[in-house]
Scaffold this active site. Structure first.
Site, PDB file in Angstrom:
ATOM      1  N   GLU A  14      12.079   2.833  14.248  1.00  0.00           N
ATOM      2  CA  GLU A  14      11.122   3.866  13.840  1.00  0.00           C
ATOM      3  C   GLU A  14       9.977   3.857  14.843  1.00  0.00           C
ATOM      4  O   GLU A  14      10.140   3.344  15.949  1.00  0.00           O
ATOM      5  CB  GLU A  14      10.636   3.606  12.400  1.00  0.00           C
ATOM      6  CG  GLU A  14      10.003   2.238  12.202  1.00  0.00           C
ATOM      7  CD  GLU A  14       9.487   1.993  10.782  1.00  0.00           C
ATOM      8  OE1 GLU A  14       9.345   2.953  10.003  1.00  0.00           O
ATOM      9  OE2 GLU A  14       9.209   0.824  10.456  1.00  0.00           O
ATOM     10  N   LEU A  49      10.808   1.452   7.504  1.00  0.00           N
ATOM     11  CA  LEU A  49      10.304   1.880   6.200  1.00  0.00           C
ATOM     12  C   LEU A  49      11.086   3.108   5.733  1.00  0.00           C
ATOM     13  O   LEU A  49      11.347   4.017   6.537  1.00  0.00           O
ATOM     14  CB  LEU A  49       8.817   2.235   6.328  1.00  0.00           C
ATOM     15  CG  LEU A  49       8.151   2.612   5.008  1.00  0.00           C
ATOM     16  CD1 LEU A  49       7.959   1.374   4.135  1.00  0.00           C
ATOM     17  CD2 LEU A  49       6.806   3.273   5.256  1.00  0.00           C
ATOM     18  N   TYR A  67       0.835  -1.202   0.000  1.00  0.00           N
ATOM     19  CA  TYR A  67       0.000   0.000   0.000  1.00  0.00           C
ATOM     20  C   TYR A  67       0.867   1.248   0.000  1.00  0.00           C
ATOM     21  O   TYR A  67       2.064   1.197   0.251  1.00  0.00           O
ATOM     22  CB  TYR A  67      -0.972  -0.003   1.182  1.00  0.00           C
ATOM     23  CG  TYR A  67      -0.369   0.396   2.514  1.00  0.00           C
ATOM     24  CD1 TYR A  67       0.451  -0.471   3.225  1.00  0.00           C
ATOM     25  CD2 TYR A  67      -0.617   1.651   3.069  1.00  0.00           C
ATOM     26  CE1 TYR A  67       1.001  -0.107   4.442  1.00  0.00           C
ATOM     27  CE2 TYR A  67      -0.073   2.027   4.289  1.00  0.00           C
ATOM     28  CZ  TYR A  67       0.745   1.144   4.968  1.00  0.00           C
ATOM     29  OH  TYR A  67       1.301   1.512   6.168  1.00  0.00           O
ATOM     30  N   LYS A 113       6.464  -1.866   2.286  1.00  0.00           N
ATOM     31  CA  LYS A 113       5.226  -1.253   2.788  1.00  0.00           C
ATOM     32  C   LYS A 113       4.067  -2.232   2.578  1.00  0.00           C
ATOM     33  O   LYS A 113       3.182  -2.034   1.739  1.00  0.00           O
ATOM     34  CB  LYS A 113       4.961   0.092   2.099  1.00  0.00           C
ATOM     35  CG  LYS A 113       4.031   0.985   2.913  1.00  0.00           C
ATOM     36  CD  LYS A 113       4.129   2.414   2.474  1.00  0.00           C
ATOM     37  CE  LYS A 113       3.060   3.305   3.105  1.00  0.00           C
ATOM     38  NZ  LYS A 113       3.178   3.487   4.536  1.00  0.00           N
TER      39      LYS A 113
HETATM   40  N1  PDD Z   1       2.488   5.268   7.463  1.00  0.00           N
HETATM   41  N2  PDD Z   1       7.128   4.039   9.120  1.00  0.00           N
HETATM   42  C1  PDD Z   1       5.967   3.379   9.166  1.00  0.00           C
HETATM   43  C2  PDD Z   1       5.913   2.066   9.871  1.00  0.00           C
HETATM   44  C3  PDD Z   1       4.815   3.906   8.545  1.00  0.00           C
HETATM   45  O1  PDD Z   1       3.656   3.226   8.570  1.00  0.00           O
HETATM   46  C4  PDD Z   1       4.898   5.172   7.895  1.00  0.00           C
HETATM   47  C5  PDD Z   1       3.725   5.813   7.224  1.00  0.00           C
HETATM   48  C6  PDD Z   1       6.145   5.834   7.887  1.00  0.00           C
HETATM   49  C7  PDD Z   1       6.337   7.155   7.196  1.00  0.00           C
HETATM   50  O2  PDD Z   1       6.351   6.994   5.791  1.00  0.00           O
HETATM   51  P1  PDD Z   1       5.852   8.151   4.805  1.00  0.00           P
HETATM   52  O3  PDD Z   1       6.621   9.355   5.170  1.00  0.00           O
HETATM   53  O4  PDD Z   1       6.186   7.625   3.467  1.00  0.00           O
HETATM   54  O5  PDD Z   1       4.380   8.347   5.018  1.00  0.00           O
HETATM   55  C8  PDD Z   1       7.234   5.231   8.503  1.00  0.00           C
HETATM   56  C9  PDD Z   1       1.337   5.658   6.704  1.00  0.00           C
HETATM   57  C10 PDD Z   1       1.090   7.129   6.651  1.00  0.00           C
HETATM   58  C11 PDD Z   1       0.149   4.837   7.158  1.00  0.00           C
HETATM   59  O6  PDD Z   1       0.334   3.647   7.320  1.00  0.00           O
HETATM   60  O7  PDD Z   1      -0.957   5.375   7.296  1.00  0.00           O
END
Ligand code: PDD
Length: 289
Positions: free
Chosen positions: A186, A210, A32, A153
């Site tokens: 993270e 991620l 996703y 992801k």
């Molecule tokens: N989540 N790490 C994890 C585990 C995440 O689920 C996310 C983002 C990030 C940040 O990634 P980005 O900057 O590309 O959004 C880091 C999304 C927003 C979600 O699952 O809703």
């Protein structure tokens, strides 16, 4: 009414239905993305597309669209939802699963059409580094117990969900995760930055976290447009405990200050000056990266 996209159709979200034999449902077999947009403009579209393509390839799923086709699809979805109150922005959730198969077999079925699903949701308006408007986070800490491929992801987010609930059980909104060497990986839905002695640090990217688009854009912006030093490397628990500032980054929260960790204030317990500088920079360049 939210309009969703499902396998070629735009339809009310409540009418979108997917077979229970979809491998996304049975196995979490899918990838996703969450892409932010403001006023119809995407933030980091190419980076999101590249991460999606890399994620699909890492699970041997052929990408069902080109970058242009995906952009058209999502722009149409934004237009279909334009009647909603978009004083903030619209987040786009996009999910690609391996598809539906008549049998539940762990191994990939031979010929199967991927399921593509997308919908929009409201995200808050940008706050331009304004300390008084920042959404601040109180967080707890915990041992990262997720799988060894957190760089993908994947829609299999149960590990993240359980970690988030550890935080919620303690009245927090996020949880900072540390590996068995007590190094920061993270947070359950975000990447993490710390500021110490005027220098910014964030964990280097590997299989334990991620590669966040917000994180990567911010690192690039800071290096190009500011004099602040940014180090990607190991961040220990002691580094976090002694940090002057701690931030969370994600597509839905941009850069958000953490003001409390495990009941202890971070710095003065308010968004710090380096955060304000970073978020102001992000506001200026978010559509250019
Ligand atoms: N989540 N790490 C994890 C585990 C995440 O689920 C996310 C983002 C990030 C940040 O990634 P980005 O900057 O590309 O959004 C880091 C999304 C927003 C979600 O699952 O809703």
């Amino acid at each position: 009414m939210t309009i969703a996209y499902l396998n070629g159709d735009y339809l009310p979200l409540e009418q979108a239905s997917i077979s229970p034999m979809d491998r996304g449902f049975l196995f979490g077999d899918g990838i996703y993305e969450v892409i932010p947009s403001y006023g119809g403009r995407f933030v980091g579209f190419d980076r999101h597309f590249d991460r999606l393509t890399a994620g699909l390839s890492s699970i041997s799923l052929k990408s069902p669209f080109s970058a242009v086709a995906l952009k058209n699809l999502l722009e149409e979805l934004i237009n279909a939802n334009a009647t909603l109150d978009t004083s903030g922005g619209l987040g786009l959730y996009l999910q690609v699963t391996r598809g539906t198969s008549p049998k539940r077999n762990h191994q990939f079925p031979n010929s199967i059409t991927p399921t593509v699903f997308a919908f929009t949701f409201d995200i808050p308006p940008p706050i331009a580094g304004n300390v008084d408007k920042a959404h601040t986070f109180s967080v707890v800490t915990g041992r990262d117990l997720r799988w060894q491929r957190c760089n993908i992801k994947s829609v299999s987010l149960l590990g993240n969900v359980l970690h988030m609930m550890e935080g919620v059980a303690e009245g927090a909104e996020e949880i900072l995760l540390f590996n068995e060497r007590d190094e920061l990986t993270e947070a359950s839905t975000s990447n993490v930055f710390i500021v110490r002695d005027g220098s910014i640090r964030t964990p280097n990217l590997d299989h334990q976290k991620l590669g966040g688009i917000t994180r990567n854009m911010l690192v690039d912006m800071l290096r190009k447009h500011s004099t602040l030093s940014v180090i990607e490397g190991t961040v220990s628990r002691a580094d976090v405990s002694s940090a002057d500032e701690v931030w969370l980054t994600s597509s839905t929260k941009e850069i958000s200050p953490v003001v409390q960790i495990d009941g202890e204030l971070v710095g003065a317990g308010r968004p710090g000056p380096v955060w304000s500088e970073a978020q102001t920079l992000f506001d200026r360049y978010r559509f250019d990266y």
